[in-house]
Design a protein around this motif. Structure first.
Motif, PDB file in Angstrom:
ATOM      1  N   ALA A   1      13.884  -7.379  11.932  1.00  0.00           N
ATOM      2  CA  ALA A   1      12.460  -7.686  11.764  1.00  0.00           C
ATOM      3  C   ALA A   1      11.772  -6.717  10.806  1.00  0.00           C
ATOM      4  CB  ALA A   1      11.750  -7.673  13.115  1.00  0.00           C
ATOM      5  N   PRO A   2      12.243  -6.630   9.553  1.00  0.00           N
ATOM      6  CA  PRO A   2      11.656  -5.654   8.617  1.00  0.00           C
ATOM      7  C   PRO A   2      10.167  -5.872   8.355  1.00  0.00           C
ATOM      8  CG  PRO A   2      13.090  -7.204   7.464  1.00  0.00           C
ATOM      9  CD  PRO A   2      13.335  -7.398   8.928  1.00  0.00           C
ATOM     10  N   GLU A   3       9.706  -7.147   8.358  1.00  0.00           N
ATOM     11  CA  GLU A   3       8.283  -7.395   8.116  1.00  0.00           C
ATOM     12  C   GLU A   3       7.421  -6.757   9.208  1.00  0.00           C
ATOM     13  OE1 GLU A   3      10.589  -9.714   8.144  1.00  0.00           O
ATOM     14  OE2 GLU A   3      10.578 -10.724   6.192  1.00  0.00           O
ATOM     15  N   GLN A   4       7.873  -6.880  10.462  1.00  0.00           N
ATOM     16  CA  GLN A   4       7.105  -6.296  11.564  1.00  0.00           C
ATOM     17  C   GLN A   4       7.133  -4.774  11.505  1.00  0.00           C
ATOM     18  OE1 GLN A   4       8.654  -6.994  15.502  1.00  0.00           O
ATOM     19  NE2 GLN A   4       6.637  -6.810  16.446  1.00  0.00           N
ATOM     20  N   VAL A   5       8.297  -4.230  11.136  1.00  0.00           N
ATOM     21  CA  VAL A   5       8.424  -2.772  11.059  1.00  0.00           C
ATOM     22  C   VAL A   5       7.536  -2.210   9.962  1.00  0.00           C
ATOM     23  CG1 VAL A   5      10.011  -0.886  10.539  1.00  0.00           C
ATOM     24  CG2 VAL A   5      10.757  -2.776  11.983  1.00  0.00           C
ATOM     25  N   LEU A   6       7.530  -2.846   8.795  1.00  0.00           N
ATOM     26  CA  LEU A   6       6.787  -2.318   7.651  1.00  0.00           C
ATOM     27  C   LEU A   6       5.301  -2.639   7.690  1.00  0.00           C
ATOM     28  CD1 LEU A   6       9.235  -3.122   4.700  1.00  0.00           C
ATOM     29  CD2 LEU A   6       9.011  -0.988   5.977  1.00  0.00           C
ATOM     30  N   PHE A   7       4.954  -3.826   8.208  1.00  0.00           N
ATOM     31  CA  PHE A   7       3.572  -4.274   8.069  1.00  0.00           C
ATOM     32  C   PHE A   7       2.925  -4.642   9.404  1.00  0.00           C
ATOM     33  CE2 PHE A   7       6.207  -6.290   4.649  1.00  0.00           C
ATOM     34  CZ  PHE A   7       6.077  -5.246   3.754  1.00  0.00           C
ATOM     35  N   GLY A   8       3.624  -4.343  10.527  1.00  0.00           N
ATOM     36  CA  GLY A   8       3.120  -4.725  11.832  1.00  0.00           C
ATOM     37  C   GLY A   8       1.999  -3.829  12.305  1.00  0.00           C
ATOM     38  N   SER A   9       1.742  -3.871  13.610  1.00  0.00           N
ATOM     39  CA  SER A   9       0.652  -3.091  14.191  1.00  0.00           C
ATOM     40  C   SER A   9       0.976  -1.616  14.144  1.00  0.00           C
ATOM     41  CB  SER A   9       0.424  -3.517  15.650  1.00  0.00           C
ATOM     42  OG  SER A   9       1.554  -3.169  16.432  1.00  0.00           O
ATOM     43  N   HIS A  10      -0.045  -0.790  14.410  1.00  0.00           N
ATOM     44  CA  HIS A  10       0.129   0.658  14.400  1.00  0.00           C
ATOM     45  C   HIS A  10       1.158   1.094  15.436  1.00  0.00           C
ATOM     46  CE1 HIS A  10      -0.880   4.886  13.947  1.00  0.00           C
ATOM     47  NE2 HIS A  10      -1.026   4.960  15.265  1.00  0.00           N
TER      48      HIS A  10
ATOM     49  N   LEU B   1       9.579  -4.311  -0.910  1.00  0.00           N
ATOM     50  CA  LEU B   1       9.878  -3.344   0.144  1.00  0.00           C
ATOM     51  C   LEU B   1      10.808  -3.955   1.190  1.00  0.00           C
ATOM     52  CD1 LEU B   1       6.415  -1.631   0.801  1.00  0.00           C
ATOM     53  CD2 LEU B   1       8.309  -0.812  -0.605  1.00  0.00           C
ATOM     54  N   VAL B   2      10.547  -5.203   1.555  1.00  0.00           N
ATOM     55  CA  VAL B   2      11.394  -5.879   2.545  1.00  0.00           C
ATOM     56  C   VAL B   2      12.833  -5.959   2.052  1.00  0.00           C
ATOM     57  CG1 VAL B   2      11.859  -8.078   3.693  1.00  0.00           C
ATOM     58  CG2 VAL B   2       9.527  -7.191   3.605  1.00  0.00           C
ATOM     59  N   ASP B   3      13.014  -6.276   0.778  1.00  0.00           N
ATOM     60  CA  ASP B   3      14.368  -6.390   0.219  1.00  0.00           C
ATOM     61  C   ASP B   3      15.135  -5.069   0.303  1.00  0.00           C
ATOM     62  OD1 ASP B   3      13.846  -9.020  -0.371  1.00  0.00           O
ATOM     63  OD2 ASP B   3      13.348  -8.659  -2.481  1.00  0.00           O
ATOM     64  N   LEU B   4      14.425  -3.952   0.253  1.00  0.00           N
ATOM     65  CA  LEU B   4      15.078  -2.640   0.275  1.00  0.00           C
ATOM     66  C   LEU B   4      15.616  -2.278   1.661  1.00  0.00           C
ATOM     67  CD1 LEU B   4      12.607  -0.541  -1.916  1.00  0.00           C
ATOM     68  CD2 LEU B   4      14.907  -1.275  -2.538  1.00  0.00           C
ATOM     69  N   VAL B   5      15.029  -2.842   2.714  1.00  0.00           N
ATOM     70  CA  VAL B   5      15.410  -2.427   4.082  1.00  0.00           C
ATOM     71  C   VAL B   5      15.956  -3.570   4.923  1.00  0.00           C
ATOM     72  CG1 VAL B   5      13.679  -0.591   4.024  1.00  0.00           C
ATOM     73  CG2 VAL B   5      13.088  -2.795   5.039  1.00  0.00           C
TER      74      VAL B   5
ATOM     75  N   THR C   1       0.831  -1.198   0.000  1.00  0.00           N
ATOM     76  CA  THR C   1       0.000   0.000   0.000  1.00  0.00           C
ATOM     77  C   THR C   1       0.870   1.254   0.000  1.00  0.00           C
ATOM     78  OG1 THR C   1      -0.072   0.160   2.424  1.00  0.00           O
ATOM     79  CG2 THR C   1      -1.717  -1.255   1.349  1.00  0.00           C
ATOM     80  N   ASN C   2       0.246   2.405  -0.238  1.00  0.00           N
ATOM     81  CA  ASN C   2       0.978   3.675  -0.171  1.00  0.00           C
ATOM     82  C   ASN C   2       1.553   3.901   1.215  1.00  0.00           C
ATOM     83  OD1 ASN C   2       0.545   4.390  -2.849  1.00  0.00           O
ATOM     84  ND2 ASN C   2      -1.342   5.501  -2.404  1.00  0.00           N
ATOM     85  N   SER C   3       0.790   3.537   2.248  1.00  0.00           N
ATOM     86  CA  SER C   3       1.258   3.703   3.623  1.00  0.00           C
ATOM     87  C   SER C   3       2.510   2.866   3.879  1.00  0.00           C
ATOM     88  CB  SER C   3       0.156   3.314   4.601  1.00  0.00           C
ATOM     89  OG  SER C   3       0.622   3.387   5.935  1.00  0.00           O
ATOM     90  N   GLU C   4       2.546   1.656   3.351  1.00  0.00           N
ATOM     91  CA  GLU C   4       3.710   0.784   3.537  1.00  0.00           C
ATOM     92  C   GLU C   4       4.917   1.313   2.764  1.00  0.00           C
ATOM     93  OE1 GLU C   4       1.019  -3.247   4.262  1.00  0.00           O
ATOM     94  OE2 GLU C   4       1.848  -2.814   2.277  1.00  0.00           O
ATOM     95  N   ARG C   5       4.691   1.876   1.588  1.00  0.00           N
ATOM     96  CA  ARG C   5       5.788   2.500   0.852  1.00  0.00           C
ATOM     97  C   ARG C   5       6.348   3.689   1.634  1.00  0.00           C
ATOM     98  NH1 ARG C   5       1.915   2.032  -3.288  1.00  0.00           N
ATOM     99  NH2 ARG C   5       2.309   0.299  -4.734  1.00  0.00           N
ATOM    100  N   THR C   6       5.452   4.480   2.235  1.00  0.00           N
ATOM    101  CA  THR C   6       5.896   5.638   3.016  1.00  0.00           C
ATOM    102  C   THR C   6       6.720   5.192   4.214  1.00  0.00           C
ATOM    103  OG1 THR C   6       3.977   6.951   2.354  1.00  0.00           O
ATOM    104  CG2 THR C   6       5.126   7.630   4.351  1.00  0.00           C
ATOM    105  N   THR C   7       6.287   4.127   4.900  1.00  0.00           N
ATOM    106  CA  THR C   7       7.049   3.614   6.045  1.00  0.00           C
ATOM    107  C   THR C   7       8.436   3.159   5.608  1.00  0.00           C
ATOM    108  OG1 THR C   7       5.011   2.889   7.133  1.00  0.00           O
ATOM    109  CG2 THR C   7       7.060   1.921   7.904  1.00  0.00           C
ATOM    110  N   ALA C   8       8.506   2.475   4.471  1.00  0.00           N
ATOM    111  CA  ALA C   8       9.806   2.028   3.968  1.00  0.00           C
ATOM    112  C   ALA C   8      10.701   3.218   3.634  1.00  0.00           C
ATOM    113  CB  ALA C   8       9.614   1.144   2.737  1.00  0.00           C
TER     114      ALA C   8
END
Length: 220
Positions: free
Chosen positions: A60-69, A50-54, A9-16
């Motif tokens: 724990a990039p998956e938790q950082v990018l797609f975890g809880s608020h 996105l995970v590959d970029l960070v 999502t756009n939000s996940e791209r922004t977090t990355a």
């Protein structure tokens, strides 16, 4: 379907992009690496990309990018946390970043007259020139394409005013020949110097000849 194959999502791209900006600020990435990865981030279509970029920057990039608020991302240890007011200002600034925004403007001219840019998407690199005239670039409410927006401001026998809402870090530099450039924090706005490295940034490169460039940091 694997998690890596889910559309991002756009939000996940922004977090990355925030993670990449933090990494550059503490020396994990060079400017060139940051720009290259940011470009790939804006074009990413799946979570895996996105995970590959960070993945080599944080744990724990998956938790950082797609975890809880509550665990939106992980900051380097030397990046200070912010107060509620500052955090709100930064969040509002981040909300202006829309990599998919269409029709971003990259040039504005005021020649023997004036022009104003306001309320439209702004390209990651925008050039504005006031020649025997003036230009205004107002970033309040504008959609921005990247975490870092660079404005090339030229005032020749004229002037340029750039209006930046609080919540953005601001860097102003350049050359003034019989002219000058300045940054003004107005109306009780939060000083950009007090913002964390995670805040998006506006870089204003100035050239003035018998003219001037003023950058105004203002409340929203």
């Amino acid at each position: 379907m694997e998690s890596r194959d889910i559309k991002c999502t756009n939000s996940e791209r922004t977090t990355a992009s925030q993670v990449l900006a933090d990494a550059m600020s503490v020396g994990q990435l060079s400017v060139t690496e940051f720009e290259e990865r940011s470009s790939r981030c804006a074009e990413a279509t799946t979570r895996g990309k996105l995970v590959d970029l960070v993945a080599d920057l944080i744990e724990a990039p998956e938790q950082v990018l797609f975890g809880s608020h509550q665990v939106a991302r992980q900051r380097p240890k030397d990046v200070k946390t912010t107060s509620g007011e500052t955090s709100t200002a930064v969040d509002r600034a981040l909300a202006q970043i829309e990599p998919s925004a269409q029709g971003a403007q990259g040039l504005s001219l005021g020649i023997f007259g004036g022009s104003t840019v306001r309320g439209i998407p702004i390209a990651a690199h925008h050039t504005t020139m006031g020649i025997f005239g003036g230009t205004d670039v107002d970033l309040r409410g504008a959609s921005l394409k990247e975490h870092v927006t660079t404005i090339q401001a030229v005032g020749v026998f004229g002037g340029v005013d750039v209006w930046v809402p609080e919540g953005f870090r601001v860097r102003v530099n350049g050359v003034g020949l019989f002219g000058g450039h300045d940054i003004k924090v107005e109306g009780g706005a939060i000083d950009p110097a007090d913002l964390p490295a995670s805040a998006p940034e506006v870089v204003v490169n100035c050239f003035s000849l018998f003219g001037g460039v003023d950058v105004h940091v203002v409340k929203r």
